[in-house]
Design a protein around this motif. Sequence first.
Motif, PDB file in Angstrom:
ATOM      1  N   HIS A  58      44.984  47.156  39.064  1.00  0.00           N
ATOM      2  CA  HIS A  58      46.018  46.545  38.207  1.00  0.00           C
ATOM      3  C   HIS A  58      46.481  45.243  38.847  1.00  0.00           C
ATOM      4  O   HIS A  58      47.283  45.243  39.766  1.00  0.00           O
ATOM      5  N   HIS A  60      47.177  40.824  37.894  1.00  0.00           N
ATOM      6  CA  HIS A  60      47.199  39.753  36.892  1.00  0.00           C
ATOM      7  C   HIS A  60      46.515  38.545  37.525  1.00  0.00           C
ATOM      8  O   HIS A  60      47.138  37.779  38.236  1.00  0.00           O
ATOM      9  N   ALA A 123      45.118  43.332  34.227  1.00  0.00           N
ATOM     10  CA  ALA A 123      45.930  44.371  33.607  1.00  0.00           C
ATOM     11  C   ALA A 123      46.334  44.086  32.171  1.00  0.00           C
ATOM     12  O   ALA A 123      46.826  44.983  31.494  1.00  0.00           O
ATOM     13  N   HIS A 275      52.794  50.278  37.585  1.00  0.00           N
ATOM     14  CA  HIS A 275      53.891  49.717  38.380  1.00  0.00           C
ATOM     15  C   HIS A 275      55.179  50.528  38.235  1.00  0.00           C
ATOM     16  O   HIS A 275      56.209  50.016  37.804  1.00  0.00           O
ATOM     17  N   ASP A 389      51.245  45.081  41.642  1.00  0.00           N
ATOM     18  CA  ASP A 389      51.269  44.500  40.296  1.00  0.00           C
ATOM     19  C   ASP A 389      51.191  42.977  40.455  1.00  0.00           C
ATOM     20  O   ASP A 389      51.922  42.237  39.823  1.00  0.00           O
ATOM     21  N   ASN A 392      53.562  40.238  40.248  1.00  0.00           N
ATOM     22  CA  ASN A 392      54.903  40.636  39.788  1.00  0.00           C
ATOM     23  C   ASN A 392      55.782  41.150  40.923  1.00  0.00           C
ATOM     24  O   ASN A 392      56.949  40.802  41.019  1.00  0.00           O
TER      25      ASN A 392
HETATM   26 ZN   LIG Z   1      51.167  44.378  35.544  1.00  0.00          ZN
END
Ligand SMILES: [Zn+2]
Lengths: 572, 254
Positions: A58, A60, A123, A275, A389, A392
């Motif tokens: 996962h 980005h 993701a 997450h 994540d 994030n």
């Molecule tokens: Zn995410």
Amino acid sequence: MSEILIKNASVCDPVQGINCETMDICIKDGKIVESVSSNAKVIDAEGRLTMAGGFDGHTHSAGKINVGRFINPNDARKNPVPGLSGQVARTEKTRAQVGYNTPNTYAIGYRYAKLGYTTICEAAIPLLAARHTHEEFKEIPILDKMGLSLFGSNWQVMEYIRDKEPEKLAAYVAWGLRASRGYGIKIVNPGGGEAWGWGKNVSGLYDPVPNFDVTPAEILMSLAEVNERLKLPHSVHVHCNNLGKPGNYATTIETMKLFEKIKLSRDRQALHVTHVQFNAYAGTSWRNFETGAPMVADYVNGADHLTFDLGQVIFGPAVTMTADGPVEYANARMLHEKWSNQDVELEDASGVVPLFYSPKSFVNAVQWAIGLELALLVKDPWKVMFTTDSPNGGSFVNYPEAFTYLMSAKRREEVISGFSNMALDRMVLPGIDRELDFYELAIMTRSTQSKMYSRPEKGNLKAGSDADIAIYDIIPGQIDPSTEYVKVKKAFSGAAYTLKDGEIVVKDGEIEATPKGRIYWVNAKVPSPIDSAMQKDIDIKFRKYYTVSKANYMVEDVYLQKPVEIATEGVF
Amino acid sequence: MQVVKLFLKEANKIPIEADNINPDNFAGKTEEEIKAILVWYGNGQYPFGDFFNVEVEGRDSVENTKLVFEGDVSRVKRIGQNMSAGEIEINGNVDMHCGFGMKGGKIIINGNADSWLGCEMTDGEIILNGNASYYVGSGYRGEACGMRGGKITINGNARDYLGEHMCGGEILVKGNVGLLPAISNNGGKIVIEGNATMPANEMKSGTVIIKGEVSDLLPSYKEEGTVEVEGVIYRKFVGDVNVGGKGVLLIKRT
Ligand SMILES: [Zn+2]
């Protein structure tokens, strides 16, 4: 025919139950094999820790991350993790690199490879913007890639659910995966993306989506049934409702419970919750905010139908990016930060907001603790996937730092000593003395991923598997990770060797070669009468609402580099 | 005292990136050593001596080192970047990013300066005896803070976005400025003796004093009577209320 023999490897391969045993690994034509000839090139691992290539399930790293680049041009010069961030001039073997949370595509490939990672899963692919994701995939070197396509606030999905058309819904999802060349179903704040189009949000599982008369719970259950009907290799991948709100742990557990009744069509979990750190908050406001991790972990310990990932927070600058539009609006307002907001036509919302996690903020300190509490309180590591994540919770280049938190109570104590008393009152981490060993770490960074994405050739070192291998400069048995965490971090920050399909791509922490990686995508077969009936419905959508035509919507073969089509046969 | 005189041999079209041309890097060095310093020119690095004739008088510490550019250097960027002490005198026009990230010392420009003069400077002084272009004392693209300390004096005019994202220090403009001076400011002081348009948009804190005429004063400022500063009466405005700002905007009463 190319052959390699890795001698004296201290192999840690949980899929085979091998826990740091000294053995040889044979490689032929990019695959792991039982034996090689005497002509094989020899790599002497000298007893060092050897694992399958890491698999970030996962992250980005392609698509929305580009909006992060737009609104944070200053990220290009950030260099908090020297060697894995900042501006690096091009070399004979590598292109120029910039950035930290939103590095350029080349840097993403190089840096994951340096950490010993060889596969990533993007993701969130909006169907409408999938072509851009694949354009970025093409320029991320070394790594094998896959991505999850967004279906959780999609008009056609919600209409078919409302109209009780499960077969057409399955046909639409199969078509959407084909259109976007996605690997699985991502659901972000089900229904919330559509509500955000009206400046609203959904407040929980049974709050109807404006104008569609379906609830988030119905969206989740219907898509889970589609997932099983189409026998997809991954389960639905869910970002729960109420993310980032105090008290949301209850929504998370409620969501997990919904999936107890799902009947599986394949040997994998029924649900992946992503997450969870951002969705394990107790309290009723930011004033009495506290950890909800013990409650979530307690439920997960008694359940056997799900997996989850952490979304661990790393102190310092981060960039939040999500299809959860209302959350990003709340973030931007609360933090007085820059905000990007996007409407993905009939499909979803999207937002990007940069932020800074500070150990002095009691909220950030508790968030940091919650991720680790989840990892350490859940007893079975096979349910846990390690993530930040990225970016994030923080950039993936901090994984080695985060591993030291998981492996050393002393290291955690060091960080915790900087927290306020208020923060300490709101977390349970100081009372947890569990320390992961290399075996458990390998499960959370490779083996869980192999199982949860049904990629038996990934995340393990069995004969027949891809020869994606990481050798770290650590001799298990001669190191105590709970005290020698500086060495642990250093070793995981630059692999002694990373092999991708049997090719040495990293040596002594530096890039050696930059082959192109594969793209995995799922082609789920649907009976043609059902498909045709569904096509008629979406033709209307394209005619009436979309800004693009259907013919221009599909990601063509030319965008896929070394594609691997995973075919499944739906049950109708 | 060490004085280093620099003469551009031939006007260049492709810019020279002089990000290491400052007293810190020149102090105590001989003519030959200075000529050997590598600078970026296009996509390659070349010795500084390829472009400049260098005359060195004396040998001293950084504080006592002065660089003098004789003539136009309007295609030489980043002169004085990150300098911590000493002095630079430029007798001609200078290209973008002069004094970027300056930490101390003094730059005097007897000519015009292109955009991004004194960006992100934290201390020291820049005196511009000419006109400035865009983004004086502002921040790197995307950054929340530009200039944090020191002083920039402009004896001519400045163009748009003067002191964008400024968080400290002082800018004095004797002439007029363009659009949106002090945009997104969060501290510091800006004095404009001439005219300005739409000043202090989204200012969170800081002080902006305008002695000339203001065009298009933003409606998102609250007027709070008058104040007297050094014998001059100003109308006092507080804002920008759009961002909950507590900045003070003083406009000379006419
Ligand atoms: Zn995410």
